[in-house]
Design a protein around this motif. Structure first.
Motif, PDB file in Angstrom:
ATOM      1  N   VAL A 235       3.696   3.371   2.447  1.00  0.00           N
ATOM      2  CA  VAL A 235       2.973   3.816   3.658  1.00  0.00           C
ATOM      3  C   VAL A 235       2.950   5.346   3.709  1.00  0.00           C
ATOM      4  CG1 VAL A 235       3.034   3.925   6.182  1.00  0.00           C
ATOM      5  CG2 VAL A 235       3.383   1.764   5.046  1.00  0.00           C
ATOM      6  N   ASP A 236       4.075   5.980   3.427  1.00  0.00           N
ATOM      7  CA  ASP A 236       4.145   7.442   3.463  1.00  0.00           C
ATOM      8  C   ASP A 236       3.217   8.066   2.418  1.00  0.00           C
ATOM      9  OD1 ASP A 236       6.206   7.379   5.451  1.00  0.00           O
ATOM     10  OD2 ASP A 236       7.677   7.005   3.868  1.00  0.00           O
ATOM     11  N   ALA A 237       3.177   7.479   1.224  1.00  0.00           N
ATOM     12  CA  ALA A 237       2.319   8.012   0.164  1.00  0.00           C
ATOM     13  C   ALA A 237       0.845   7.877   0.529  1.00  0.00           C
ATOM     14  CB  ALA A 237       2.608   7.290  -1.152  1.00  0.00           C
ATOM     15  N   VAL A 238       0.461   6.735   1.079  1.00  0.00           N
ATOM     16  CA  VAL A 238      -0.936   6.525   1.472  1.00  0.00           C
ATOM     17  C   VAL A 238      -1.315   7.484   2.600  1.00  0.00           C
ATOM     18  CG1 VAL A 238      -2.588   4.888   2.459  1.00  0.00           C
ATOM     19  CG2 VAL A 238      -0.973   4.122   0.715  1.00  0.00           C
ATOM     20  N   ALA A 239      -0.457   7.616   3.593  1.00  0.00           N
ATOM     21  CA  ALA A 239      -0.729   8.520   4.719  1.00  0.00           C
ATOM     22  C   ALA A 239      -0.877   9.962   4.238  1.00  0.00           C
ATOM     23  CB  ALA A 239       0.383   8.412   5.758  1.00  0.00           C
ATOM     24  N   ALA A 240       0.000  10.388   3.338  1.00  0.00           N
ATOM     25  CA  ALA A 240      -0.065  11.762   2.830  1.00  0.00           C
ATOM     26  C   ALA A 240      -1.327  11.988   2.005  1.00  0.00           C
ATOM     27  CB  ALA A 240       1.173  12.065   1.990  1.00  0.00           C
ATOM     28  N   THR A 241      -1.691  11.006   1.202  1.00  0.00           N
ATOM     29  CA  THR A 241      -2.857  11.151   0.337  1.00  0.00           C
ATOM     30  C   THR A 241      -4.153  11.179   1.142  1.00  0.00           C
ATOM     31  OG1 THR A 241      -1.702  10.014  -1.447  1.00  0.00           O
ATOM     32  CG2 THR A 241      -4.096  10.138  -1.610  1.00  0.00           C
ATOM     33  N   LEU A 242      -4.248  10.305   2.138  1.00  0.00           N
ATOM     34  CA  LEU A 242      -5.474  10.220   2.930  1.00  0.00           C
ATOM     35  C   LEU A 242      -5.474  11.152   4.132  1.00  0.00           C
ATOM     36  CD1 LEU A 242      -5.996   6.354   2.908  1.00  0.00           C
ATOM     37  CD2 LEU A 242      -6.952   8.076   1.358  1.00  0.00           C
ATOM     38  N   ASP A 243      -4.326  11.824   4.373  1.00  0.00           N
ATOM     39  CA  ASP A 243      -4.171  12.719   5.523  1.00  0.00           C
ATOM     40  C   ASP A 243      -4.520  12.000   6.824  1.00  0.00           C
ATOM     41  OD1 ASP A 243      -3.414  15.123   6.711  1.00  0.00           O
ATOM     42  OD2 ASP A 243      -5.458  15.912   6.681  1.00  0.00           O
ATOM     43  N   ARG A 244      -3.961  10.788   6.951  1.00  0.00           N
ATOM     44  CA  ARG A 244      -4.152   9.974   8.161  1.00  0.00           C
ATOM     45  C   ARG A 244      -2.806   9.450   8.616  1.00  0.00           C
ATOM     46  NH1 ARG A 244      -9.006   5.745   7.731  1.00  0.00           N
ATOM     47  NH2 ARG A 244      -8.670   5.626   9.972  1.00  0.00           N
ATOM     48  N   GLU A 245      -2.649   9.349   9.920  1.00  0.00           N
ATOM     49  CA  GLU A 245      -1.433   8.762  10.466  1.00  0.00           C
ATOM     50  C   GLU A 245      -1.553   7.248  10.406  1.00  0.00           C
ATOM     51  OE1 GLU A 245       1.067   8.693  14.629  1.00  0.00           O
ATOM     52  OE2 GLU A 245      -0.222  10.410  14.204  1.00  0.00           O
ATOM     53  N   LEU A 246      -0.529   6.613   9.826  1.00  0.00           N
ATOM     54  CA  LEU A 246      -0.532   5.163   9.696  1.00  0.00           C
ATOM     55  C   LEU A 246       0.638   4.566  10.459  1.00  0.00           C
ATOM     56  CD1 LEU A 246      -1.251   4.746   5.866  1.00  0.00           C
ATOM     57  CD2 LEU A 246      -2.885   4.782   7.754  1.00  0.00           C
ATOM     58  N   ASP A 247       0.408   3.393  11.027  1.00  0.00           N
ATOM     59  CA  ASP A 247       1.482   2.637  11.659  1.00  0.00           C
ATOM     60  C   ASP A 247       2.362   2.048  10.557  1.00  0.00           C
ATOM     61  OD1 ASP A 247       0.484   3.165  14.215  1.00  0.00           O
ATOM     62  OD2 ASP A 247      -0.751   1.347  14.225  1.00  0.00           O
ATOM     63  N   PRO A 248       3.554   1.585  10.902  1.00  0.00           N
ATOM     64  CA  PRO A 248       4.430   1.001   9.884  1.00  0.00           C
ATOM     65  C   PRO A 248       3.808  -0.170   9.119  1.00  0.00           C
ATOM     66  CG  PRO A 248       5.672   1.441  11.866  1.00  0.00           C
ATOM     67  CD  PRO A 248       4.223   1.702  12.184  1.00  0.00           C
ATOM     68  N   ASP A 249       2.843  -0.854   9.728  1.00  0.00           N
ATOM     69  CA  ASP A 249       2.202  -1.977   9.027  1.00  0.00           C
ATOM     70  C   ASP A 249       1.068  -1.516   8.104  1.00  0.00           C
ATOM     71  OD1 ASP A 249       0.156  -1.320  10.791  1.00  0.00           O
ATOM     72  OD2 ASP A 249       0.104  -3.265  11.781  1.00  0.00           O
ATOM     73  N   GLY A 250       0.871  -0.195   7.976  1.00  0.00           N
ATOM     74  CA  GLY A 250      -0.147   0.344   7.085  1.00  0.00           C
ATOM     75  C   GLY A 250      -1.517   0.481   7.695  1.00  0.00           C
ATOM     76  N   ARG A 251      -1.652   0.149   8.957  1.00  0.00           N
ATOM     77  CA  ARG A 251      -2.958   0.275   9.622  1.00  0.00           C
ATOM     78  C   ARG A 251      -3.081   1.670  10.246  1.00  0.00           C
ATOM     79  NH1 ARG A 251      -5.007  -4.656   9.362  1.00  0.00           N
ATOM     80  NH2 ARG A 251      -3.618  -6.443   9.408  1.00  0.00           N
ATOM     81  N   PRO A 252      -4.287   2.236  10.251  1.00  0.00           N
ATOM     82  CA  PRO A 252      -4.481   3.565  10.843  1.00  0.00           C
ATOM     83  C   PRO A 252      -4.131   3.569  12.329  1.00  0.00           C
ATOM     84  CG  PRO A 252      -6.377   2.951   9.519  1.00  0.00           C
ATOM     85  CD  PRO A 252      -5.513   1.729   9.642  1.00  0.00           C
TER      86      PRO A 252
ATOM     87  N   PRO B 148       0.935  -5.583  -1.865  1.00  0.00           N
ATOM     88  CA  PRO B 148       0.230  -6.044  -0.668  1.00  0.00           C
ATOM     89  C   PRO B 148       0.579  -5.181   0.530  1.00  0.00           C
ATOM     90  CG  PRO B 148       1.883  -7.651  -1.367  1.00  0.00           C
ATOM     91  CD  PRO B 148       1.902  -6.549  -2.356  1.00  0.00           C
ATOM     92  N   ARG B 149      -0.369  -5.003   1.423  1.00  0.00           N
ATOM     93  CA  ARG B 149      -0.144  -4.155   2.591  1.00  0.00           C
ATOM     94  C   ARG B 149       1.090  -4.592   3.376  1.00  0.00           C
ATOM     95  NH1 ARG B 149      -4.607  -1.438   6.152  1.00  0.00           N
ATOM     96  NH2 ARG B 149      -5.594  -1.818   4.176  1.00  0.00           N
ATOM     97  N   SER B 150       1.376  -5.867   3.403  1.00  0.00           N
ATOM     98  CA  SER B 150       2.547  -6.365   4.131  1.00  0.00           C
ATOM     99  C   SER B 150       3.856  -5.835   3.545  1.00  0.00           C
ATOM    100  CB  SER B 150       2.564  -7.894   4.126  1.00  0.00           C
ATOM    101  OG  SER B 150       2.653  -8.388   2.797  1.00  0.00           O
ATOM    102  N   ALA B 151       3.824  -5.318   2.323  1.00  0.00           N
ATOM    103  CA  ALA B 151       5.033  -4.789   1.682  1.00  0.00           C
ATOM    104  C   ALA B 151       5.061  -3.262   1.620  1.00  0.00           C
ATOM    105  CB  ALA B 151       5.169  -5.359   0.275  1.00  0.00           C
ATOM    106  N   TRP B 152       4.016  -2.593   2.095  1.00  0.00           N
ATOM    107  CA  TRP B 152       3.973  -1.137   2.000  1.00  0.00           C
ATOM    108  C   TRP B 152       5.180  -0.467   2.652  1.00  0.00           C
ATOM    109  CZ3 TRP B 152      -1.647   0.925   3.155  1.00  0.00           C
ATOM    110  CH2 TRP B 152      -2.527   0.447   2.174  1.00  0.00           C
ATOM    111  N   ALA B 153       5.533  -0.876   3.853  1.00  0.00           N
ATOM    112  CA  ALA B 153       6.614  -0.209   4.585  1.00  0.00           C
ATOM    113  C   ALA B 153       7.984  -0.491   3.982  1.00  0.00           C
ATOM    114  CB  ALA B 153       6.600  -0.623   6.054  1.00  0.00           C
TER     115      ALA B 153
END
Length: 79
Positions: free
Chosen positions: A20-37, A55-60
Motif C-alpha cells: 500500500v505504501d509503495a503504491v501510494a508513493a508511486t501514484l502520489d495518492r493517499e490510500l486507505d489501508p485496504d488499498g482504495r483511494p 491481490p489488493r486484499s493482501a497489500w496492507a
C-alpha cells in the motif's frame, strides 16, 4: 530506509513499508489501508511483487524487503 525497485526505478521507502505504501508513493495518492483511494476515486492498478501478483486484499499485510522488485500496471480503457 529500504531501497526497492518500482517499475524499473530505485525508490527509497521507510522501513516496514507495505505494498500500500509503495503504491501510494508511486501514484502520489493517499490510500486507505485496504488499498482504495481516500478520495473515493478509482485506482485501476495491479501489483506484482518479485514476479508474483499481490491481490489488493493482501497489500496492507505484505511488507516489502530491501531490493524487492515491484511492477505497477495501470488499467487503460480504449479500443
Amino acid at each position: 530506509m529500504i531501497t526497492v525497485t518500482i517499475n524499473g526505478d530505485a525508490v527509497e521507502l521507510p522501513d516496514d513499508s507495505t505494498v500500500v505504501d509503495a503504491v501510494a508513493a508511486t501514484l502520489d495518492r493517499e490510500l486507505d489501508p485496504d488499498g482504495r483511494p481516500s478520495d473515493g476515486g478509482r485506482l485501476g492498478v495491479a501489483v506484482s511483487l518479485d514476479a508474483a501478483v499481490v491481490p489488493r486484499s493482501a497489500w496492507a499485510s505484505t511488507t516489502l524487503a530491501p531490493d524487492a522488485e515491484i511492477e505497477l500496471v495501470t488499467a487503460v480503457q480504449g479500443g
